[in-house]
Scaffold this motif. Structure first.
Motif, PDB file in Angstrom:
ATOM      1  N   PRO A   7      32.932  16.661   0.716  1.00 11.18           N
ATOM      2  CA  PRO A   7      34.029  16.145   1.542  1.00 11.18           C
ATOM      3  C   PRO A   7      33.459  15.274   2.657  1.00 11.18           C
ATOM      4  O   PRO A   7      32.400  15.580   3.216  1.00 11.18           O
ATOM      5  N   ALA A   8      34.124  14.185   2.969  1.00  7.21           N
ATOM      6  CA  ALA A   8      33.673  13.327   4.068  1.00  7.21           C
ATOM      7  C   ALA A   8      33.641  14.137   5.356  1.00  7.21           C
ATOM      8  O   ALA A   8      34.518  14.959   5.603  1.00  7.21           O
ATOM      9  N   GLY A   9      32.620  13.928   6.183  1.00  6.78           N
ATOM     10  CA  GLY A   9      32.545  14.676   7.422  1.00  6.78           C
ATOM     11  C   GLY A   9      31.160  14.676   8.024  1.00  6.78           C
ATOM     12  O   GLY A   9      30.258  13.967   7.561  1.00  6.78           O
ATOM     13  N   VAL A  10      31.004  15.497   9.074  1.00  5.85           N
ATOM     14  CA  VAL A  10      29.741  15.617   9.804  1.00  5.85           C
ATOM     15  C   VAL A  10      29.037  16.889   9.344  1.00  5.85           C
ATOM     16  O   VAL A  10      29.662  17.958   9.272  1.00  5.85           O
ATOM     17  N   TYR A  11      27.740  16.781   9.063  1.00  3.43           N
ATOM     18  CA  TYR A  11      26.988  17.916   8.529  1.00  3.43           C
ATOM     19  C   TYR A  11      25.677  18.112   9.282  1.00  3.43           C
ATOM     20  O   TYR A  11      25.105  17.166   9.822  1.00  3.43           O
ATOM     21  N   PHE A  13      17.873  24.575   1.107  1.00  2.00           N
ATOM     22  CA  PHE A  13      18.627  23.932   2.178  1.00  2.00           C
ATOM     23  C   PHE A  13      20.086  23.804   1.770  1.00  2.00           C
ATOM     24  O   PHE A  13      20.418  23.635   0.589  1.00  2.00           O
ATOM     25  N   VAL A  14      20.969  23.879   2.757  1.00  2.00           N
ATOM     26  CA  VAL A  14      22.392  23.667   2.531  1.00  2.00           C
ATOM     27  C   VAL A  14      22.912  22.720   3.611  1.00  2.00           C
ATOM     28  O   VAL A  14      22.295  22.551   4.666  1.00  2.00           O
ATOM     29  N   LEU A  15      24.045  22.096   3.327  1.00  2.00           N
ATOM     30  CA  LEU A  15      24.719  21.256   4.309  1.00  2.00           C
ATOM     31  C   LEU A  15      25.869  22.044   4.913  1.00  2.00           C
ATOM     32  O   LEU A  15      26.783  22.477   4.201  1.00  2.00           O
ATOM     33  N   GLN A  16      25.819  22.264   6.220  1.00  2.00           N
ATOM     34  CA  GLN A  16      26.870  22.996   6.938  1.00  2.00           C
ATOM     35  C   GLN A  16      27.785  21.996   7.627  1.00  2.00           C
ATOM     36  O   GLN A  16      27.352  21.228   8.484  1.00  2.00           O
ATOM     37  N   LYS A  17      29.065  22.001   7.251  1.00  2.00           N
ATOM     38  CA  LYS A  17      30.004  21.051   7.844  1.00  2.00           C
ATOM     39  C   LYS A  17      30.284  21.411   9.293  1.00  2.00           C
ATOM     40  O   LYS A  17      30.431  22.589   9.645  1.00  2.00           O
ATOM     41  N   ILE A  75      33.704   8.038   8.369  1.00  2.00           N
ATOM     42  CA  ILE A  75      34.374   9.134   7.666  1.00  2.00           C
ATOM     43  C   ILE A  75      35.737   8.685   7.157  1.00  2.00           C
ATOM     44  O   ILE A  75      36.100   8.919   5.996  1.00  2.00           O
ATOM     45  N   GLU A  76      36.504   8.010   8.019  1.00  3.74           N
ATOM     46  CA  GLU A  76      37.872   7.638   7.656  1.00  3.74           C
ATOM     47  C   GLU A  76      37.921   6.375   6.792  1.00  3.74           C
ATOM     48  O   GLU A  76      38.711   6.306   5.845  1.00  3.74           O
ATOM     49  N   SER A  77      37.086   5.383   7.098  1.00  2.00           N
ATOM     50  CA  SER A  77      37.169   4.103   6.389  1.00  2.00           C
ATOM     51  C   SER A  77      36.365   4.081   5.097  1.00  2.00           C
ATOM     52  O   SER A  77      36.757   3.421   4.126  1.00  2.00           O
ATOM     53  N   GLU A  78      35.235   4.795   5.089  1.00  2.00           N
ATOM     54  CA  GLU A  78      34.332   4.723   3.941  1.00  2.00           C
ATOM     55  C   GLU A  78      34.173   6.059   3.220  1.00  2.00           C
ATOM     56  O   GLU A  78      33.370   6.163   2.294  1.00  2.00           O
ATOM     57  N   SER A  79      34.909   7.100   3.649  1.00  2.00           N
ATOM     58  CA  SER A  79      34.749   8.442   3.087  1.00  2.00           C
ATOM     59  C   SER A  79      33.286   8.848   3.112  1.00  2.00           C
ATOM     60  O   SER A  79      32.743   9.402   2.154  1.00  2.00           O
ATOM     61  N   GLY A  80      32.616   8.544   4.230  1.00  2.00           N
ATOM     62  CA  GLY A  80      31.174   8.726   4.328  1.00  2.00           C
ATOM     63  C   GLY A  80      30.766  10.092   4.826  1.00  2.00           C
ATOM     64  O   GLY A  80      31.589  10.940   5.189  1.00  2.00           O
ATOM     65  N   ILE A  81      29.451  10.288   4.828  1.00  3.28           N
ATOM     66  CA  ILE A  81      28.836  11.539   5.276  1.00  3.28           C
ATOM     67  C   ILE A  81      28.016  11.236   6.527  1.00  3.28           C
ATOM     68  O   ILE A  81      27.305  10.237   6.584  1.00  3.28           O
ATOM     69  N   VAL A  82      28.102  12.115   7.509  1.00  6.98           N
ATOM     70  CA  VAL A  82      27.294  12.013   8.726  1.00  6.98           C
ATOM     71  C   VAL A  82      26.355  13.211   8.772  1.00  6.98           C
ATOM     72  O   VAL A  82      26.801  14.349   8.636  1.00  6.98           O
ATOM     73  N   ILE A  83      25.059  12.948   8.957  1.00  6.00           N
ATOM     74  CA  ILE A  83      24.079  14.026   9.107  1.00  6.00           C
ATOM     75  C   ILE A  83      23.542  13.974  10.528  1.00  6.00           C
ATOM     76  O   ILE A  83      22.988  12.961  10.956  1.00  6.00           O
ATOM     77  N   VAL A 111      25.501   6.722  -4.172  1.00  4.25           N
ATOM     78  CA  VAL A 111      26.120   5.512  -3.625  1.00  4.25           C
ATOM     79  C   VAL A 111      26.960   5.801  -2.383  1.00  4.25           C
ATOM     80  O   VAL A 111      27.626   4.906  -1.871  1.00  4.25           O
ATOM     81  N   ARG A 112      26.919   7.011  -1.905  1.00  2.00           N
ATOM     82  CA  ARG A 112      27.750   7.407  -0.770  1.00  2.00           C
ATOM     83  C   ARG A 112      27.160   6.857   0.527  1.00  2.00           C
ATOM     84  O   ARG A 112      25.960   7.014   0.799  1.00  2.00           O
ATOM     85  N   PRO A 113      27.951   6.187   1.378  1.00  2.00           N
ATOM     86  CA  PRO A 113      27.427   5.760   2.685  1.00  2.00           C
ATOM     87  C   PRO A 113      27.148   6.957   3.586  1.00  2.00           C
ATOM     88  O   PRO A 113      27.961   7.878   3.678  1.00  2.00           O
ATOM     89  N   ILE A 114      25.987   6.948   4.223  1.00  2.00           N
ATOM     90  CA  ILE A 114      25.572   8.046   5.084  1.00  2.00           C
ATOM     91  C   ILE A 114      25.177   7.493   6.447  1.00  2.00           C
ATOM     92  O   ILE A 114      24.496   6.469   6.529  1.00  2.00           O
ATOM     93  N   ILE A 115      25.616   8.150   7.506  1.00  2.00           N
ATOM     94  CA  ILE A 115      25.128   7.863   8.854  1.00  2.00           C
ATOM     95  C   ILE A 115      24.226   9.021   9.273  1.00  2.00           C
ATOM     96  O   ILE A 115      24.603  10.189   9.142  1.00  2.00           O
TER      97      ILE A 115
END
Length: 261
Positions: free
Chosen positions: A29-33, A44-48, A114-122, A146-150
């Motif tokens: 899901p798009a969001g901050v992790y 390792f896991v990604l915690q939202k 997150i909203e415009s590109e359905s991206g992931i933030v780490i 291919v997912r955009p990541i910040i």
């Protein structure tokens, strides 16, 4: 606990081996992790994380709009980078005195991708987080190729200074052998002089550098109006507030509002 997770699928391994797997999703899901080590799963896991809402509004700042426009354009030009065999990545460095709004700009960038590109933030907070990122990001990119990541690197001077493990690894991630595609690195520092030139003076590492200044008259007025409701504004002379707060940072303005209203 690990025992409460019930495997309901099979992971396909090599040589006709299969291991129990848990419920799956084809994409995050798009969001901050944040990247965490799960001792039960031994991986390792990604915690939202929750996106902080405190500063999510756009002030009349050309720097803010320039950064948001640059990220949007960057995400749209993946094919151009591929055509010329360039790694599709961007590095943005925000620097300036504490409290001038760097964190607020980062939150807007998070919200935008997150909203415009359905991206992931780490979000990387310290050297331990960065080590986890280096170890786990190849796995993330295999699944989300291919997912955009910040990637957020706040207080870069505490992460990359001198001949440290994290400095060398950071250079490899930015433009060395460990580069990854479809990523925007946003770093901040209050003390740019502490950063070595090999980090700041290579366009391939931080392509864009923005000095975040003390807020102008227009920004101070917009900030005050945004924070106060209509009843609060009726109680004050907002123009006098704007003039009296010249030289204050956004953090100072926040404390002023909390103290007075």
């Amino acid at each position: 606990s690990i025992h409460s997770r019930r495997p309901n699928q099979w992971s396909i391994l090599e040589n006709d081996k299969f291991s129990p797997a848990y419920s799956t999703v084809p994409r995050l899901p798009a969001g901050v992790y944040e990247i965490l080590w799960d001792s039960g799963l031994q991986t390792f896991v990604l915690q939202k994380q929750k996106l902080q809402q405190d500063e999510l509004y756009e002030l009349p700042s050309p720097e803010i709009q320039s950064i948001l426009d640059d990220i949007t354009l960057f995400c749209q030009r993946r094919d151009v980078y591929k055509k010329y065999n360039f790694v599709h990545k961007r590095g943005i460095l925000l620097y300036g005195d504490p409290g001038c709004g760097k964190s607020g700009i980062i939150q807007l960038c998070m919200k935008n991708i997150i909203e415009s590109e359905s991206g992931i933030v780490i979000n990387i907070k310290d050297e331990e987080d960065f080590k986890s990122f280096v170890d786990f990001i190849p796995t993330v990119k295999k699944i989300e190729s291919v997912r955009p990541i910040i990637v957020i690197l706040e207080d870069l001077d505490s992460l990359a200074s001198g001949d440290r493990y994290s400095t060398t690894k950071l250079l490899n991630i930015l433009d060395g052998v460990k580069q990854i595609d479809n990523v925007v690195y946003i770093a901040t520092t209050n003390y740019p002089a502490k950063l070595e030139e090999r980090i700041t003076n290579r366009p391939s590492r931080f392509d864009r550098r923005y000095k975040v200044e003390l807020p102008s008259k227009e920004i101070r007025k917009a900030y005050i109006k945004n924070k106060l409701d209509e009843e609060d504004i009726k109680k004050i002379d907002i123009d006098q507030w704007v003039e009296s707060t010249k030289g204050m940072s956004l953090s100072h303005l926040k404390e002023l509002i909390i103290s007075v209203i």
